[in-house]
Design an enzyme around this catalytic site. Structure first.
Site, PDB file in Angstrom:
ATOM      1  N   LEU A 195       0.812  -1.215   0.000  1.00 16.45           N
ATOM      2  CA  LEU A 195       0.000   0.000   0.000  1.00 16.45           C
ATOM      3  C   LEU A 195       0.847   1.268   0.000  1.00 16.45           C
ATOM      4  O   LEU A 195       0.320   2.363  -0.099  1.00 16.45           O
ATOM      5  CB  LEU A 195      -0.925   0.001   1.210  1.00 16.45           C
ATOM      6  N   GLY A 196       2.145   1.090   0.131  1.00 17.84           N
ATOM      7  CA  GLY A 196       3.006   2.261   0.091  1.00 17.84           C
ATOM      8  C   GLY A 196       4.439   1.861   0.351  1.00 17.84           C
ATOM      9  O   GLY A 196       4.705   0.761   0.841  1.00 17.84           O
ATOM     10  N   THR A 246      -0.949   5.420   6.320  1.00 15.34           N
ATOM     11  CA  THR A 246       0.099   4.858   5.475  1.00 15.34           C
ATOM     12  C   THR A 246       1.102   5.973   5.158  1.00 15.34           C
ATOM     13  O   THR A 246       2.311   5.763   5.197  1.00 15.34           O
ATOM     14  CB  THR A 246      -0.499   4.274   4.184  1.00 15.34           C
ATOM     15  N   HIS A 249       3.336   6.708   8.179  1.00 10.69           N
ATOM     16  CA  HIS A 249       4.337   5.648   8.309  1.00 10.69           C
ATOM     17  C   HIS A 249       5.439   5.787   7.243  1.00 10.69           C
ATOM     18  O   HIS A 249       6.632   5.763   7.555  1.00 10.69           O
ATOM     19  CB  HIS A 249       3.599   4.314   8.172  1.00 10.69           C
ATOM     20  N   GLU A 250       5.031   5.972   5.987  1.00 13.70           N
ATOM     21  CA  GLU A 250       6.029   6.018   4.908  1.00 13.70           C
ATOM     22  C   GLU A 250       6.893   7.279   4.986  1.00 13.70           C
ATOM     23  O   GLU A 250       8.084   7.238   4.704  1.00 13.70           O
ATOM     24  CB  GLU A 250       5.340   5.930   3.545  1.00 13.70           C
ATOM     25  N   HIS A 253       9.680   6.577   7.207  1.00 17.46           N
ATOM     26  CA  HIS A 253      10.819   5.930   6.530  1.00 17.46           C
ATOM     27  C   HIS A 253      11.629   6.959   5.725  1.00 17.46           C
ATOM     28  O   HIS A 253      12.860   6.951   5.736  1.00 17.46           O
ATOM     29  CB  HIS A 253      10.341   4.845   5.564  1.00 17.46           C
ATOM     30  N   HIS A 259      11.107   0.296  11.124  1.00 22.19           N
ATOM     31  CA  HIS A 259       9.990  -0.352  11.831  1.00 22.19           C
ATOM     32  C   HIS A 259      10.394  -0.616  13.275  1.00 22.19           C
ATOM     33  O   HIS A 259      11.541  -0.964  13.553  1.00 22.19           O
ATOM     34  CB  HIS A 259       9.640  -1.685  11.158  1.00 22.19           C
ATOM     35  N   ASP A 274      15.221  -1.414  16.475  1.00 18.37           N
ATOM     36  CA  ASP A 274      15.148  -0.313  15.517  1.00 18.37           C
ATOM     37  C   ASP A 274      16.150   0.797  15.809  1.00 18.37           C
ATOM     38  O   ASP A 274      16.132   1.835  15.169  1.00 18.37           O
ATOM     39  CB  ASP A 274      13.727   0.263  15.508  1.00 18.37           C
ATOM     40  N   ALA A 283       9.298  -8.344  18.785  1.00 18.87           N
ATOM     41  CA  ALA A 283       9.812  -9.396  17.908  1.00 18.87           C
ATOM     42  C   ALA A 283       9.267  -9.323  16.497  1.00 18.87           C
ATOM     43  O   ALA A 283       9.904  -9.764  15.547  1.00 18.87           O
ATOM     44  CB  ALA A 283       9.482 -10.760  18.516  1.00 18.87           C
TER      45      ALA A 283
HETATM   46 CA   LIG Z   1      13.519   0.058  20.141  1.00 20.27          CA
HETATM   47 ZN   LIG Z   2       7.197   0.385   6.740  1.00 21.14          ZN
END
Ligand SMILES: [Ca+2]
Ligand SMILES: [Zn+2]
Ligand SMILES: [Ca+2]
Length: 430
Positions: A195-196, A246, A249-250, A253, A259, A274, A283
């Protein structure tokens, strides 16, 4: 027809082997491809995770400055439905600003144990007001394409980014955050699997070499059109991906975040994190769920639950509501060190909305000033100030091409005095 059937069956096969990777975000798929191709990749990645962790600790005193990032949305459509309206794009931009400013209404849902680390980022986004040629723009382009979908079995994730493959060329990637909005559905079955996705900045310490855009002009964010903005009536899979996050979130990045589960693939997930201390180690991704009981790794000295509220998880968007302080610091670090030109290209506007564009920027020899035609005659005086606020040049109205060859290299402020008002812009002398 036979070819089409083969195409679909191969697509589904490759995904059923990797069912976890269904999501808005193509990164886990990408990381798995990289790990398959290079056995040292995962080791290398955990080393660089450590590096950003160190950077974030180092950078504990954040400045108060709000970083404002100009955005251009490229809406690429094959059907009328895909041609999202400017209102829909504005809605998406507003969501980004609420989430990055921690102004989202559902921030009240952050669990108490995470309230001390939940944070605004001090980063804002605005639609570009000038295109790369210096013309006024809405910051949104609409382009019809012959491509029914930009999903392809080779996972070439760049075809929407080039006019030669039915997409739209980026605007100068150093000076604009490009967001392409297009159809990523798998043809015929009409369902998207990704989705992205977004490209992290070139050279960011917590991403392995080669993680950035394959070509500089491919740098940016891609969104499937059905997850742009709020979609409260969405059903099925989209019912958990209906709040326009979305993009949140993107863009995370794009600004260097990983993540929260650290993308451990085929490893003990708790051994990979991360690089951010205030996201508890976990996990694996939440898969479009809101499981507040999830606690996949044991932390010390306090064992926190998995932070499913975090935008960098894969939770149901209805329970996402936060970035952490260290995530905010990491993104600001990226803006300051890897995407700093985003802050230099466009003018700061004052309340009267008189504008000035500066081109080329950066420049070694001259700059050209561009005003909306109706403002040109209102200009009284033009000044160039150095970084300490000293006036280094004063020019009369009517000067649109200014020789700057005599200035030292550095950042300058350009101030245009209008009748009763002024506008400022920044430029870089090379
Ligand atoms: Ca962490
Ligand atoms: Zn991602
Ligand atoms: Ca835990």
């Amino acid at each position: 027809m036979k070819k089409a059937i083969l195409y679909i069956s191969i697509s589904l096969m490759s995904f059923s082997a990797n069912a976890q990777s269904f999501h808005r975000c193509g990164h886990d798929l990408y990381i798995q491809q990289r790990a398959n191709a290079d056995s040292t990749y995962l080791t290398l990645r955990s080393e660089v995770d450590q590096q950003i962790s160190n950077h974030v600790k180092y950078k504990s005193n954040r400045s108060e400055e709000i970083y404002r990032i100009p955005v251009v949305f490229h809406v690429i459509y094959n059907s009328a439905e895909q041609n999202l309206s400017d209102e829909k794009i504005q809605e998406q931009l507003d969501i980004l600003n609420r989430d990055y400013g921690r102004l989202n209404e559902d921030s009240v849902n952050t669990r108490s144990e995470f309230l001390p680390v939940a944070s605004s980022t001090g980063i804002e986004f605005y639609l570009a007001q000038w295109d790369p040629q210096g013309n006024a723009t809405t910051g949104i382009t609409h382009t019809q394409t012959d491509e029914a979908s930009f999903f392809n079995i080779q996972f070439d994730l760049n075809t929407m980014k080039s006019s030669t493959t039915g997409g739209v060329d980026a605007w100068d990637v150093n000076h604009y955050m490009n967001i392409w909005v297009c159809n990523l559905s798998i043809p015929i079955i009409n369902t998207p699997i990704i989705l992205g996705f977004a490209t992290p900045p070139d050279g960011a310490p917590n991403w392995p070499t080669g993680s950035a855009a394959e070509q500089p002009q491919y740098d940016g964010v891609v969104l499937h059109y059905e997850v742009v903005g709020e979609n409260p009536n969405a059903t099925g899979t989209f019912a958990t991906i209906n709040k326009g996050r979305t993009a949140t979130h993107e863009v995370g990045h794009y600004l260097g975040l990983r993540h929260i589960w650290g993308d451990g693939q085929g490893q003990d997930g708790c051994s990979v994190d991360d690089g951010i201390e205030d996201t508890p180690n976990c996990a694996e991704a939440q898969q479009q769920t809101c499981d507040y009981t999830a606690n996949t790794c044991t932390d010390s000295p306090i064992d926190f639950p998995d932070q499913i509220e975090n935008y960098m998880d894969y939770s149901d968007e209805n329970c996402m509501n936060m970035f952490t302080k260290q995530q905010a610091d990491a993104m600001r670090f990226v803006v300051e060190n890897f995407r700093q030109d985003l802050l230099l290209s466009t003018p700061t506007l004052n309340s009267t909305n008189l504008q000035v564009g500066i081109f080329p920027n950066p420049s070694a020899r001259y700059i050209h000033l561009q005003y909306p035609a109706e403002n040109l005659e209102k200009v009284v005086k033009i000044q160039i100030l150095d970084i300490d606020g000293r006036v280094v040049k004063t020019l009369s109205a009517g000067n649109q091409d200014i020789d700057i060859i005599d200035l030292h290299a550095g950042i300058y402020l350009l101030k245009v005095q209008y009748q009763g008002s002024f506008s400022c812009g920044r430029f870089v002398k090379l």
